[in-house]
Design an enzyme around this catalytic site. Structure first.
Site, PDB file in Angstrom:
ATOM      1  N   SER A 130       2.591 -12.228  -2.056  1.00 19.59           N
ATOM      2  CA  SER A 130       3.697 -11.905  -2.518  1.00 19.59           C
ATOM      3  C   SER A 130       4.067 -10.467  -1.806  1.00 19.59           C
ATOM      4  O   SER A 130       5.151 -10.392  -1.548  1.00 19.59           O
ATOM      5  CB  SER A 130       3.444 -11.467  -4.014  1.00 19.59           C
ATOM      6  OG  SER A 130       2.533 -10.495  -4.180  1.00 19.59           O
ATOM      7  N   ASP A 169       6.176  -2.087 -10.719  1.00 23.84           N
ATOM      8  CA  ASP A 169       4.918  -2.433 -10.957  1.00 23.84           C
ATOM      9  C   ASP A 169       3.865  -1.590 -10.117  1.00 23.84           C
ATOM     10  O   ASP A 169       2.643  -1.706 -10.349  1.00 23.84           O
ATOM     11  CB  ASP A 169       4.648  -3.952 -10.604  1.00 23.84           C
ATOM     12  CG  ASP A 169       4.825  -4.334  -9.294  1.00 23.84           C
ATOM     13  OD1 ASP A 169       5.336  -3.520  -8.542  1.00 23.84           O
ATOM     14  OD2 ASP A 169       4.959  -5.520  -8.821  1.00 23.84           O
ATOM     15  N   HIS A 221       4.301  -3.812  -5.348  1.00 22.93           N
ATOM     16  CA  HIS A 221       5.406  -4.488  -4.456  1.00 22.93           C
ATOM     17  C   HIS A 221       6.224  -3.550  -3.973  1.00 22.93           C
ATOM     18  O   HIS A 221       7.054  -3.002  -4.991  1.00 22.93           O
ATOM     19  CB  HIS A 221       5.766  -5.701  -5.284  1.00 22.93           C
ATOM     20  CG  HIS A 221       4.692  -6.439  -5.621  1.00 22.93           C
ATOM     21  ND1 HIS A 221       4.302  -6.799  -6.743  1.00 22.93           N
ATOM     22  CD2 HIS A 221       4.355  -7.714  -4.949  1.00 22.93           C
ATOM     23  CE1 HIS A 221       3.611  -7.853  -6.966  1.00 22.93           C
ATOM     24  NE2 HIS A 221       3.315  -8.209  -5.504  1.00 22.93           N
TER      25      HIS A 221
END
Length: 279
Positions: free
Chosen positions: A80, A227, A230
């Site tokens: 990701s 979060d 990221h």
């Protein structure tokens, strides 16, 4: 009666000769038609047209081949962090890297985003056959963070990374390995063992190393999403400009020089100290 018969006898040889001549004349084939000037012009024009079409097709083929050869393909391969979870499609690092390279003069540079959210090193190895169809000149490999978060054995992670690097190299791609680090919640021994994977693989397999892919971004709330894992668009800009390009640019110059000389040289690992900051 004698006079008539005599005359017939006298004329028969001439009649016979005339019949033979007429018979031979009737058996002769009609002469083949001659090629007129109009026919010659038509044939000439057709030949010129076919030659012109062939030359045009050849030029198009050569042009396409040159375009394909001149294109620089970079494969961004990972999880990701590569895919750009949570940011716009033009804000992830592959998109920003492509734009930056084109501004630097690499007009034919193409960065392929092959990041997959949740990807582990095992999953990445399993999809290598598919991603290798892109025939990348350079691959930026960033993988392992999800493995570490799941506490997967360090030896397994390293074996998978080595397999991926080897297969990429066998496919003719120059590999740049993005080093990763993790939080200390799994214990210092695991954290240190995990971080040590990347410089060891880079050294053993002669690949260029980005010591810590998230250097200057990891742990900074201003450059990360909610979060805290990221990066934001701004965070990816730091990664591209400060972490990737200083390593990638010399690699591209080496490849350009090797291509000009008609040879391929493996890039030397970049000697940098590994940062102590963790994700």
């Amino acid at each position: 009666m004698m006079n008539v018969s005599s005359r017939l006898a006298h004329c028969l040889p001439a009649v016979a000769i005339l019949a033979v001549v007429l018979g031979i004349s009737g058996c002769q084939q009609d002469p083949e038609p001659s090629i007129t000037d109009d026919n010659q012009n038509t044939i000439s024009q057709t030949a010129r047209s076919q030659t012109s079409e062939t030359l045009s097709e050849t030029k198009q083929t050569i042009s396409a081949a040159k375009e394909q050869q001149s294109q620089l393909t970079i494969l961004a391969l990972g999880d990701s962090l590569t895919e750009g979870l949570g940011v716009a499609s033009d804000a992830n690092y592959p998109a920003q890297l492509e734009a930056s390279l084109q501004k630097r003069g690499y007009k034919d540079a193409k960065v392929i985003n092959s990041g997959l959210s949740g990807e582990t090193s095992t999953g990445l190895v399993n999809r290598l056959d598919w991603v290798l169809q892109t025939k990348p000149d350079v691959t930026i490999l960033t993988i392992g963070a999800n493995d570490a978060m799941r506490g997967i054995d360090v030896a397994t992670i390293e074996a998978n990374i080595r397999t991926a690097v080897q297969r990429l190299q066998d496919n003719g791609s120059t590999v740049i390995l993005g080093g990763m680090q993790i939080y200390d919640n799994l214990g210092s021994d695991y954290v240190q063992s995990f971080a040590a994977i990347y410089p060891r693989v880079a050294r053993d397999m002669n690949v260029t190393l980005i010591p810590f892919f998230l250097e200057g971004v990891g742990g900074d709330p201003k450059l990360n999403q909610a979060d805290a894992i990221h990066p934001t668009k701004e965070g990816y800009a730091v990664i591209v400009n400060d972490n990737i390009l200083p390593v990638l640019a010399p690699t591209l110059e080496t490849l350009k020089a090797a291509d000009a000389n008609g040879s391929v040289n493996a890039s030397e690992p970049v000697a940098k100290s590994t940062p102590t900051e963790t994700m």
